[in-house]
Design a protein around this motif. Structure first.
Motif, short mmCIF file in Angstrom:
data_model
loop_
_atom_site.label_atom_id
_atom_site.label_comp_id
_atom_site.label_asym_id
_atom_site.label_seq_id
_atom_site.Cartn_x
_atom_site.Cartn_y
_atom_site.Cartn_z
N LYS A 154 -34.50 66.67 -34.53
CA LYS A 154 -33.90 67.19 -35.75
C LYS A 154 -34.76 68.33 -36.29
N ARG A 162 -35.12 71.22 -39.35
CA ARG A 162 -34.69 71.61 -40.69
C ARG A 162 -35.50 72.82 -41.15
N PRO A 163 -34.86 73.87 -41.70
CA PRO A 163 -33.41 74.01 -41.85
C PRO A 163 -32.74 74.19 -40.49
N ASN A 164 -31.42 74.15 -40.49
CA ASN A 164 -30.69 74.21 -39.23
C ASN A 164 -30.99 75.52 -38.49
#
Length: 305
Positions: A55, A57-59
């Motif tokens: 994951k 973050r940010p994308n």
């Protein structure tokens, strides 16, 4: 039959930039290898990747992955817009199997190290195996007469390669002091040999330098190690860390054998392998290029269960 245990690993890397970075390009090597070591002999461990999630973050604007020449999974991602923070959260679950020899290591029969050196010398018309590439000098691992001389105390003529490797591991553990923060990635093997202190990647580079200077094939292994809290104390989340150790080619019948000179032990089910390479430069957890952003702070937290 091997003994197996499941391990869960979380690895969180957190960058805070002093001012917004305009863009950045990053690569990370955080996904454990699938099936690493499963084909090998009585002193090896193997592992099966059950799951891995990454994951960011940010994308990110783009994310791609590929497998490098060493079999490591490499993720590439870009942030093509201003951002003042970057967090990479890797979570993995693996089943680690211990193939460790059930009796004393002295009972194991392995080729002599001299025999292996002869086998690893190139001969015209001979096919080049994958283990051959780990004989040579690399960015952080020089081939030096002083390293060869240091190893000669354990690698006398005719000694079995596994026994000599274990003796070298034990001597590095005795003669070098673990001192967090005493070195950087720019500290050379020669400087570590002189100061006799460092961290796990330094001790791995020293052992690799000795083995390769003797003419043997040895590779750098990056991953994680389960650490146990003091008796009666809870395990602290994020208190673990990335780890590094060495894998030595011990011939076709024995295979690759792992040695951890930092802890003076053969890696077992407490260890999770992420990647292998010639040295640290081949397998950093993260590296990249940032345009703008000014100074930054970095926080890394690792937890192994």
């Amino acid at each position: 039959m091997p003994f197996s245990e499941r391990r869960k690993v979380t690895h969180v890397t957190d960058y805070d930039y002093q001012q917004p970075a305009e863009c950045s390009q990053q690569i990370c090597i955080l996904q454990p290898q699938e099936g690493e070591g499963m084909e090998a002999g009585p002193l090896r461990k193997g592992q099966r990747l059950i799951s891995h999630t990454l994951k960011i973050r940010p994308n990110p604007s783009t994310v791609q992955s590929n497998t490098d020449s060493f079999g490591n999974v490499v993720h590439h991602f870009e942030m093509n817009y201003p951002h003042d923070h970057l967090e990479v959260h890797s979570e993995s679950e693996v089943e680690v199997s211990s193939f460790l020899h059930t009796g004393p290591i002295d009972d194991l029969i392995s080729p002599s190290w001299n025999e292996l050196v002869d086998q690893l010398r190139y001969q015209a018309g001979q096919a080049i195996s994958n283990d051959y590439q780990f004989r040579f000098e690399s960015k952080h691992v020089p081939l030096l007469d002083s390293l060869r001389d240091y190893g000669s105390l354990d690698f006398w003529p005719g000694r079995q390669v596994v026994h000599a490797g274990q003796a070298l591991m034990q001597r590095i553990f005795r003669e070098f002091s673990y001192q967090s923060g005493s070195t950087t990635i720019h500290t050379t093997v020669e400087e570590v040999m002189q100061s006799r202190e460092g961290v796990c990647q330094d001790f791995a580079h020293v052992m690799l330098g000795v083995l390769r200077s003797l003419g043997l094939s040895a590779r750098y292994v990056s991953g994680y190690m389960l650490t146990e809290p003091p008796p009666g104390q809870p395990k602290l989340l994020g208190a673990d860390a990335s780890h590094a150790w060495v894998s030595l080619w011990c011939g076709a019948e024995v295979g690759w054998v792992d040695f951890d000179p930092t802890n003076n032990q053969l890696p077992d089910t407490r260890y999770v392998t992420v990647a292998v390479g010639r040295d640290y430069a081949d397998v950093p957890p993260m590296r990249g290029v940032v345009h703008g952003g000014g100074e930054h702070t970095l926080k890394v937290a690792v937890t192994v269960f």
